[in-house]
Design a protein around this motif. Structure first.
Motif, PDB file in Angstrom:
ATOM      1  N   TYR A 158     -11.789  -5.557  -2.571  1.00 32.74           N
ATOM      2  CA  TYR A 158     -11.016  -4.402  -2.752  1.00 32.74           C
ATOM      3  C   TYR A 158     -10.297  -4.345  -4.024  1.00 32.74           C
ATOM      4  O   TYR A 158     -10.027  -5.354  -4.696  1.00 32.74           O
ATOM      5  N   ASN A 177     -10.349   1.561  -0.178  1.00 31.81           N
ATOM      6  CA  ASN A 177      -9.980   0.736  -1.183  1.00 31.81           C
ATOM      7  C   ASN A 177     -10.916  -0.247  -1.754  1.00 31.81           C
ATOM      8  O   ASN A 177     -10.548  -1.101  -2.437  1.00 31.81           O
ATOM      9  N   ALA A 204       0.905  -1.091  -0.049  1.00 36.81           N
ATOM     10  CA  ALA A 204      -0.086  -0.001  -0.176  1.00 36.81           C
ATOM     11  C   ALA A 204       0.941   1.222   0.037  1.00 36.81           C
ATOM     12  O   ALA A 204       2.209   1.185   0.467  1.00 36.81           O
ATOM     13  N   LYS A 223      -3.371   3.880  -0.065  1.00 35.99           N
ATOM     14  CA  LYS A 223      -4.231   3.095  -1.433  1.00 35.99           C
ATOM     15  C   LYS A 223      -3.499   1.650  -1.369  1.00 35.99           C
ATOM     16  O   LYS A 223      -2.163   1.613  -1.518  1.00 35.99           O
ATOM     17  N   LEU A 224      -4.209   0.507  -1.536  1.00 37.97           N
ATOM     18  CA  LEU A 224      -3.730  -0.804  -1.777  1.00 37.97           C
ATOM     19  C   LEU A 224      -2.981  -0.780  -3.381  1.00 37.97           C
ATOM     20  O   LEU A 224      -3.648  -0.112  -4.041  1.00 37.97           O
TER      21      LEU A 224
END
Length: 166
Positions: free
Chosen positions: A65, A121, A26, A31-32
């Motif tokens: 996600y 996400n 991340a 944010k992934l």
């Protein structure tokens, strides 16, 4: 029909024992950006539906996600254990037991509220799943998480679980 524990073990199939190993990435702002996973499923002594259950576990390993870079390999293994078969969730239950605690851990390490991290996400209309499928409608995770947020904010006894949600 009511089976005792021994009768159940002798006559009914069970959920697959699955070992899952993952690595997640991340950005600093939460944010992934990547996920790698390996899924090893114990099919027992016979094939049954084992390969499909283990495959589904791998397909759903990223959860609900959006992650732009994903690699997952799934392996079905014959063992001398009892035969397993499909149960409610068809491999998704095992996947959730891997990805949801990971969301909490990533949020903690990044100093972001776990619910906010999930909202940042979660899949949404127009985003692609781990398999590359893009949904134009019917993605309900954001609405579900927003409802959870509203309930938590309304109930003072729950607020200590989710600080920084306003």
């Amino acid at each position: 029909m009511i089976l005792d524990r021994e009768e159940s073990f002798l006559s009914q199939t069970k959920r697959h024992a699955i070992e899952i190993r993952t690595r997640w990435g991340a950005t600093k702002d939460g944010k992934l950006c990547a996920m790698e996973g390996d899924v090893y499923g114990d099919k027992g002594a016979y094939a049954g539906l084992g390969a499909f259950v283990v495959k589904k576990c791998g397909i759903h390993l990223s959860g609900p996600y959006y992650i732009p870079n994903i690699r997952v390999d799934s392996y079905s293994v014959y063992t001398n254990n009892i035969m397993c078969s499909a149960m409610r969730g068809f491999g998704v239950t095992q996947a959730a037991l891997a990805h949801e605690p990971q969301m909490d851990e990533l949020a903690k390490r990044l100093g972001i509220n776990p619910l906010r991290f999930r909202l940042m996400n979660c899949l949404d209309n127009g985003l692609s799943t781990a398999t590359g499928q893009v949904f134009d409608e019917g993605v309900g995770i954001r609405a579900t998480l927003e409802t959870i947020r509203e309930v938590v904010l309304r109930d003072p006894s729950l607020r200590h679980y989710w600080e920084d949600l306003t």
